[in-house]
Design an enzyme around this catalytic site. Structure first.
Site, PDB file in Angstrom:
ATOM      1  N   CYS A   1       8.068   5.197 -17.428  1.00 27.08           N
ATOM      2  CA  CYS A   1       8.869   4.374 -16.525  1.00 27.08           C
ATOM      3  C   CYS A   1       8.317   2.958 -16.392  1.00 27.08           C
ATOM      4  CB  CYS A   1       8.977   5.021 -15.146  1.00 27.08           C
ATOM      5  SG  CYS A   1       7.399   5.189 -14.314  1.00 27.08           S
TER       6      CYS A   1
ATOM      7  N   CYS B   1       7.591   2.178  -8.275  1.00 22.55           N
ATOM      8  CA  CYS B   1       8.803   2.508  -7.542  1.00 22.55           C
ATOM      9  C   CYS B   1       8.434   2.737  -6.069  1.00 22.55           C
ATOM     10  CB  CYS B   1       9.438   3.752  -8.131  1.00 22.55           C
ATOM     11  SG  CYS B   1       8.472   5.222  -7.789  1.00 22.55           S
TER      12      CYS B   1
ATOM     13  N   CYS C   1       5.438  10.192  -9.828  1.00 18.25           N
ATOM     14  CA  CYS C   1       5.077   9.040  -8.984  1.00 18.25           C
ATOM     15  C   CYS C   1       3.775   9.367  -8.233  1.00 18.25           C
ATOM     16  CB  CYS C   1       6.177   8.723  -7.989  1.00 18.25           C
ATOM     17  SG  CYS C   1       7.827   8.616  -8.717  1.00 18.25           S
TER      18      CYS C   1
END
Ligand code: FES
Length: 160
Positions: free
Chosen positions: A36, A65, A109
């Site tokens: 990502c 993010c 994440c």
């Protein structure tokens, strides 16, 4: 993502804790996710407490993010007062703190935060030397290691 988790993440990033570079840090770890393009750097500073070397403060900087930022905010609070070994024993699903369990597509994440913590606490290269100004900025590291999608780049500074 369920609504209550979404709200918790919103709350965490509305008032993130421990964001930005930590002056006088002892250790620093940087990790990136090639899938990502997110990157996260974590700083750790130790102190002596009752004969134990424990984490006094931790901070982070992220081109990540919102979930990664929310987890890093939680994790940097969670590890305070812990020894390096105790902090390393925390898994990514524990580092999420009050956020609780993340949905499968957001687990990486939290793993990004876990990876930065492990890097900071275990890598020989993570020791911050006498010339911390010679450490490449996260932006430089990002440019070397990842090409995030346009519009997703985010620079976060510590606010006191
Ligand atoms: Fe990749 Fe959150 S760190 S989407």
């Amino acid at each position: 993502m369920d609504e209550s988790l979404e709200q918790k993440i919103k709350d965490a990033i509305a008032n993130p804790k421990n964001m930005g570079e930590l002056a006088d840090a002892d250790r620093m770890g940087t990790v990136g996710n090639s899938d990502c393009g997110e990157m996260l750097r974590l700083w750790v500073k130790f102190k002596e407490e009752h004969g134990r070397k424990v984490i006094d403060q931790a901070s982070f900087q992220s081109f990540g993010c919102e979930t990664a930022i929310a987890v890093a905010s939680m994790a940097t609070e969670l590890i305070r007062g812990k020894t390096a070994e105790e902090a390393l024993a925390l898994r990514h699903d524990e580092l999420t703190g009050d956020l609780g369990a993340l949905p499968p597509m957001k687990i990486h994440c939290a793993q990004l935060v876990e990876g930065a913590l492990k890097s900071a606490l275990t890598s020989d290269e993570s020791k911050v030397g006498a010339e911390p100004e010679n450490i490449p900025s996260l932006m430089d590291s990002l440019n070397k290691n990842a090409q995030p999608a346009q519009g997703r780049l985010r620079m976060l500074k510590k606010e006191n």
